[in-house]
Design a protein around this motif. Structure first.
Motif, PDB file in Angstrom:
ATOM      1  N   MET A   1       0.859  -1.195   0.000  1.00 55.35           N
ATOM      2  CA  MET A   1       0.000   0.000   0.000  1.00 55.35           C
ATOM      3  C   MET A   1       0.894   1.243   0.000  1.00 55.35           C
ATOM      4  O   MET A   1       1.530   1.538   0.997  1.00 55.35           O
ATOM      5  N   SER A   2       0.919   1.973  -1.103  1.00 54.60           N
ATOM      6  CA  SER A   2       1.841   3.099  -1.168  1.00 54.60           C
ATOM      7  C   SER A   2       1.135   4.443  -1.015  1.00 54.60           C
ATOM      8  O   SER A   2       1.754   5.476  -1.164  1.00 54.60           O
ATOM      9  N   ALA A   3      -0.174   4.413  -0.730  1.00 61.14           N
ATOM     10  CA  ALA A   3      -0.902   5.680  -0.628  1.00 61.14           C
ATOM     11  C   ALA A   3      -0.375   6.508   0.545  1.00 61.14           C
ATOM     12  O   ALA A   3       0.037   5.980   1.570  1.00 61.14           O
ATOM     13  N   ARG A   4      -0.410   7.808   0.388  1.00 62.48           N
ATOM     14  CA  ARG A   4       0.036   8.744   1.405  1.00 62.48           C
ATOM     15  C   ARG A   4      -1.170   9.141   2.253  1.00 62.48           C
ATOM     16  O   ARG A   4      -2.172   9.627   1.728  1.00 62.48           O
ATOM     17  N   HIS A   5      -1.092   8.937   3.572  1.00 66.07           N
ATOM     18  CA  HIS A   5      -2.228   9.251   4.445  1.00 66.07           C
ATOM     19  C   HIS A   5      -1.950  10.500   5.283  1.00 66.07           C
ATOM     20  O   HIS A   5      -0.804  10.913   5.432  1.00 66.07           O
ATOM     21  N   PHE A   6      -3.031  11.079   5.818  1.00 61.21           N
ATOM     22  CA  PHE A   6      -2.897  12.214   6.737  1.00 61.21           C
ATOM     23  C   PHE A   6      -3.770  11.929   7.956  1.00 61.21           C
ATOM     24  O   PHE A   6      -4.927  12.329   8.024  1.00 61.21           O
ATOM     25  N   LEU A   7      -3.210  11.165   8.890  1.00 61.55           N
ATOM     26  CA  LEU A   7      -3.948  10.805  10.108  1.00 61.55           C
ATOM     27  C   LEU A   7      -3.518  11.686  11.266  1.00 61.55           C
ATOM     28  O   LEU A   7      -4.206  11.787  12.276  1.00 61.55           O
ATOM     29  N   SER A   8      -2.363  12.318  11.113  1.00 59.99           N
ATOM     30  CA  SER A   8      -1.746  13.091  12.184  1.00 59.99           C
ATOM     31  C   SER A   8      -0.802  14.094  11.536  1.00 59.99           C
ATOM     32  O   SER A   8      -0.334  13.885  10.417  1.00 59.99           O
ATOM     33  N   LEU A   9      -0.496  15.190  12.248  1.00 61.91           N
ATOM     34  CA  LEU A   9       0.479  16.146  11.720  1.00 61.91           C
ATOM     35  C   LEU A   9       1.845  15.497  11.530  1.00 61.91           C
ATOM     36  O   LEU A   9       2.668  15.962  10.753  1.00 61.91           O
ATOM     37  N   LYS A  10       2.070  14.381  12.236  1.00 62.93           N
ATOM     38  CA  LYS A  10       3.350  13.686  12.149  1.00 62.93           C
ATOM     39  C   LYS A  10       3.507  12.943  10.814  1.00 62.93           C
ATOM     40  O   LYS A  10       4.577  12.440  10.504  1.00 62.93           O
ATOM     41  N   ASP A  11       2.415  12.856  10.041  1.00 56.33           N
ATOM     42  CA  ASP A  11       2.489  12.176   8.745  1.00 56.33           C
ATOM     43  C   ASP A  11       3.136  13.047   7.676  1.00 56.33           C
ATOM     44  O   ASP A  11       3.354  12.591   6.548  1.00 56.33           O
ATOM     45  N   CYS A  12       3.392  14.313   8.015  1.00 56.56           N
ATOM     46  CA  CYS A  12       4.076  15.209   7.084  1.00 56.56           C
ATOM     47  C   CYS A  12       5.336  15.742   7.754  1.00 56.56           C
ATOM     48  O   CYS A  12       5.408  15.799   8.984  1.00 56.56           O
ATOM     49  N   THR A  13       6.299  16.135   6.936  1.00 58.48           N
ATOM     50  CA  THR A  13       7.477  16.796   7.498  1.00 58.48           C
ATOM     51  C   THR A  13       7.097  18.243   7.820  1.00 58.48           C
ATOM     52  O   THR A  13       6.125  18.769   7.256  1.00 58.48           O
ATOM     53  N   PRO A  14       7.851  18.899   8.704  1.00 63.66           N
ATOM     54  CA  PRO A  14       7.575  20.321   8.966  1.00 63.66           C
ATOM     55  C   PRO A  14       7.569  21.153   7.680  1.00 63.66           C
ATOM     56  O   PRO A  14       6.728  22.041   7.524  1.00 63.66           O
ATOM     57  N   GLN A  15       8.462  20.837   6.747  1.00 67.07           N
ATOM     58  CA  GLN A  15       8.519  21.582   5.483  1.00 67.07           C
ATOM     59  C   GLN A  15       7.236  21.379   4.673  1.00 67.07           C
ATOM     60  O   GLN A  15       6.697  22.329   4.098  1.00 67.07           O
ATOM     61  N   GLU A  16       6.751  20.129   4.637  1.00 70.12           N
ATOM     62  CA  GLU A  16       5.509  19.859   3.899  1.00 70.12           C
ATOM     63  C   GLU A  16       4.333  20.598   4.522  1.00 70.12           C
ATOM     64  O   GLU A  16       3.473  21.129   3.809  1.00 70.12           O
ATOM     65  N   LEU A  17       4.291  20.648   5.843  1.00 64.34           N
ATOM     66  CA  LEU A  17       3.186  21.333   6.523  1.00 64.34           C
ATOM     67  C   LEU A  17       3.188  22.819   6.200  1.00 64.34           C
ATOM     68  O   LEU A  17       2.138  23.410   5.916  1.00 64.34           O
TER      69      LEU A  17
END
Length: 306
Positions: free
Chosen positions: A1-17
């Motif tokens: 499963m390669s889909a990118r999820h957003f369950l928490s702010l931790k699922d992104c890097t600070p730069q992505e956020l």
């Protein structure tokens, strides 16, 4: 499963956020100028709601339509999930038909199980543990009104609930100090505090917690599912009401946020949302723009390997 999820702010890097929030501001500008921008044409978002919703449903549904796609509202009453279909089975089937799934649920473990069986991105529209989409909107609102939040002091007043937990994660990802003022026994879970280490302090006295703060945020004292505790909570939390006098002890340029719905006369004074320091209406609108940026970020790549 390669889909990118957003369950928490931790699922992104600070730069992505930070990029997501800046993109939210750009998308807001496009909409304000009436520019049609439809990168998600023919894409479909499934929205599963186990809890009531106003802002989350409206913002995701309107956002998908504005991006050229569509959204389907699913309540447990209308789906086999409400009749006991295993979450994993539902995820496998739904993710073959949809381009993304947004879930508002009670147990955070439901989200994790759904995501681990989904072929498409899964977004946390609120769980008992976290409300990361709201934090994207909050951070966008602070950036628009006051600039960079890094190095600033933020105060959370009230229950150590899912919003509070997401503020703890935001402190780590956006690099600010968080003070939490709550009655004894209503602290956020120790595992969230442990992750944040020296970024978070607990206070009993709201005045002490607010002193010099650049952002003050609160939420209702009893969340969905805690209705039977309301009377007891009203007594315990009474000293934690945010009012104009309390905000006066914060930094001169303090911004007040509330994720809404608000119970005037309880966690905030009757007049607080009309105070010039409050940006709650902009914050509510920014759910739309921040989530459009999130949808574009998660779903758009599907084009490149179509």
């Amino acid at each position: 499963m390669s889909a990118r999820h957003f369950l928490s702010l931790k699922d992104c890097t600070p730069q992505e956020l930070v990029s997501l929030i800046r993109r939210g501001i750009e998308l807001k500008d496009l909409r304000n100028r009436g520019v049609l921008f439809e990168p998600l044409k023919n894409r479909v978002l499934g929205m599963i709601f186990e809890k009531a919703s106003t802002r989350t449903r409206l913002s995701f549904e309107a956002g998908m339509i504005q991006l050229g796609g569509q959204a389907i509202f699913l309540s447990p009453r209308d789906t086999q999930l409400g009749r006991g279909e295993p979450i994993a089975d539902a995820a496998k089937v739904m993710s073959r038909m949809l381009d993304a799934v947004m879930i508002r649920t009670f147990a955070h473990s439901n989200l994790i199980e759904f995501a681990s069986n989904s072929l498409v991105p899964v977004i946390n529209g609120l769980s008992d543990d976290l409300h990361p989409c709201q934090l994207l909107a909050d951070m966008q609102t602070f950036l628009e009104h006051r600039g960079n939040i890094a190095g600033k002091t933020v105060t959370w007043i009230g229950d150590g609930n899912n919003m509070c937990n997401s503020y703890i994660e935001a402190a780590q990802q956006f690099d600010f100090q968080l003070r939490i003022a709550c009655p004894e026994g209503y602290e956020p879970p120790p595992e969230f505090l442990a992750q944040a280490a020296d970024r978070v302090q607990i206070f009993r006295d709201p005045r002490e917690a607010v002193a010099g703060a650049h952002l003050v945020s609160t939420d209702v004292w009893a969340s969905m599912g805690q209705e039977e505790e309301i009377a007891e909570r009203l007594k315990l939390f009474a000293p934690y009401q945010v009012n104009r006098a309390l905000l006066d002890t914060a930094a001169e340029d303090v911004l007040f946020l509330h994720c809404l719905p608000a119970h005037r006369g309880e966690e905030i004074s009757e007049d607080l949302l009309d105070d010039p320091r409050s940006a709650a209406w902009d914050q509510a609108e920014n759910r739309l723009h921040a989530q459009k940026a999130l949808l574009e970020f998660l779903v758009e790549p599907a084009y490149h390997h179509a």
